[in-house]
Scaffold this active site. Structure first.
Site, PDB file in Angstrom:
ATOM      1  N   HIS A 119      43.896  32.575  42.432  1.00 26.21           N
ATOM      2  CA  HIS A 119      42.840  33.454  42.938  1.00 26.21           C
ATOM      3  C   HIS A 119      42.732  34.677  42.028  1.00 26.21           C
ATOM      4  O   HIS A 119      43.426  34.751  40.995  1.00 26.21           O
ATOM      5  CB  HIS A 119      43.128  33.852  44.384  1.00 26.21           C
ATOM      6  CG  HIS A 119      44.531  34.358  44.590  1.00 26.21           C
ATOM      7  ND1 HIS A 119      44.959  35.576  44.098  1.00 26.21           N
ATOM      8  CD2 HIS A 119      45.599  33.799  45.198  1.00 26.21           C
ATOM      9  CE1 HIS A 119      46.224  35.750  44.408  1.00 26.21           C
ATOM     10  NE2 HIS A 119      46.651  34.676  45.061  1.00 26.21           N
ATOM     11  N   HIS A 165      45.849  36.366  40.718  1.00 25.65           N
ATOM     12  CA  HIS A 165      46.458  35.676  39.569  1.00 25.65           C
ATOM     13  C   HIS A 165      45.680  35.987  38.285  1.00 25.65           C
ATOM     14  O   HIS A 165      46.269  36.207  37.240  1.00 25.65           O
ATOM     15  CB  HIS A 165      46.446  34.155  39.777  1.00 25.65           C
ATOM     16  CG  HIS A 165      47.367  33.672  40.847  1.00 25.65           C
ATOM     17  ND1 HIS A 165      46.918  33.078  41.991  1.00 25.65           N
ATOM     18  CD2 HIS A 165      48.723  33.678  40.934  1.00 25.65           C
ATOM     19  CE1 HIS A 165      47.940  32.737  42.748  1.00 25.65           C
ATOM     20  NE2 HIS A 165      49.053  33.087  42.137  1.00 25.65           N
TER      21      HIS A 165
END
Ligand code: PAF
Length: 272
Positions: free
Chosen positions: A30, A33
């Site tokens: 997501h 990250h």
């Protein structure tokens, strides 16, 4: 981008390389990250990501089996971000060798999530230690959202005198202040709104503490308000000084409010 499944292969590819930046993940990537990858790319010459859903950090097999798996999407995102190497190991590649270093688990591991997830942090530090022994990165990039994990990994690496430097990266939030998390994939729109409301209640409380409009002990009232929002269970809601990791005495201290609660069966953690 090269995807490598075998530990000796990635070890050989990276051996002798300078300034390797490493982002360990369990996939279901997501925006949180993405920010880690961007930081890693900026601060390293070679960027390595790993995707490995580590069974040893789940106390229940059911939670491990339920963990979101989105490998095709994850790999295409990593390719777009121009990550150099992705380590995608099977269990034996990670656990089928004797690690050189002994795991150091500070007593902070028994606080917060440690109280509710026995064995979790031992599993986290073990897998990160193994991944570092395989990849030998100069830097490892970890998010502050998982603050307890970040602190425990730092303490472990310090205790083994590791050369890998921990780079802590800011928590990334959506425009309604909810931190990005792989677990958000489980939430319905209604539940996402609930989580956003709760986050904002906590943020507001912290602001009131900072201007002395609230006392630390008012956290009990905040907990009741959170439960009223339809939360199934609050594991903890605790204020900790970010340096001493103890309950602060004064509002001028640098502290965050740490939370873990369930919306339906989804456990969300954050610190603001
Ligand atoms: O934060 C995570 O996703 C995991 O705990 C980590 C650091 C990749 C270890 O499995």
């Amino acid at each position: 981008m090269e995807v490598i499944k075998n530990r000796s292969q990635i070890f050989n590819k990276l051996s002798g390389k300078k300034n390797i930046g490493f982002v360990p993940t369990m996939g279901a990537l997501h925006k949180g990250h993405v920010s880690l990858f961007k930081n890693a790319k900026k601060q390293s010459k070679i960027t390595v990501a790993s995707i490995f859903i580590n069974p040893k950090q789940f106390s229940k097999k059911q939670d491990y089996n339920k963990y979101p798996r989105r490998q095709v999407k994850d790999l295409s995102l990593l390719k777009k971000l121009k990550i150099d190497y992705v380590f995608l190991p099977h269990f034996n590649e990670v656990y089928g060798f004797k690690a050189n270093n002994k795991i150091y688990l500070d007593k902070f591991s028994s606080k917060l999530c440690g109280k509710f997830r026995p064995g979790h942090f031992k599993g986290v530090v073990d897998v990160v230690n193994r991944l570092i022994e395989i990849i030998k990165p100069h830097k490892i990039f970890l998010g502050e959202k998982d603050f307890q994990q970040l602190v425990l990994i730092k303490q472990h690496l310090k205790s083994i005198k590791s050369k890998t430097k921990v780079i802590s990266c800011n928590t990334i939030r959506d425009k309604f202040n909810l931190s990005f998390s792989s677990r958000n994939f489980y939430l319905s729109k209604k539940d996402l709104d609930k989580a956003r409301n709760i986050t904002n209640l906590i943020i507001k409380f912290k602001k009131r503490l900072k201007i002395n409009r609230a006392k630390f002990s008012d956290i009990e009232t905040l907990k009741k308000e959170i439960i009223k929002k339809g939360v199934k269970k609050v594991d903890y809601l605790e204020i900790l000084n970010l340096n001493t990791l103890k309950t602060p005495k004064k509002t001028v201290e640098k502290f965050n409010i740490f939370s873990a609660y369930y919306i339906n069966n989804v456990r969300l953690i954050d610190n603001v």
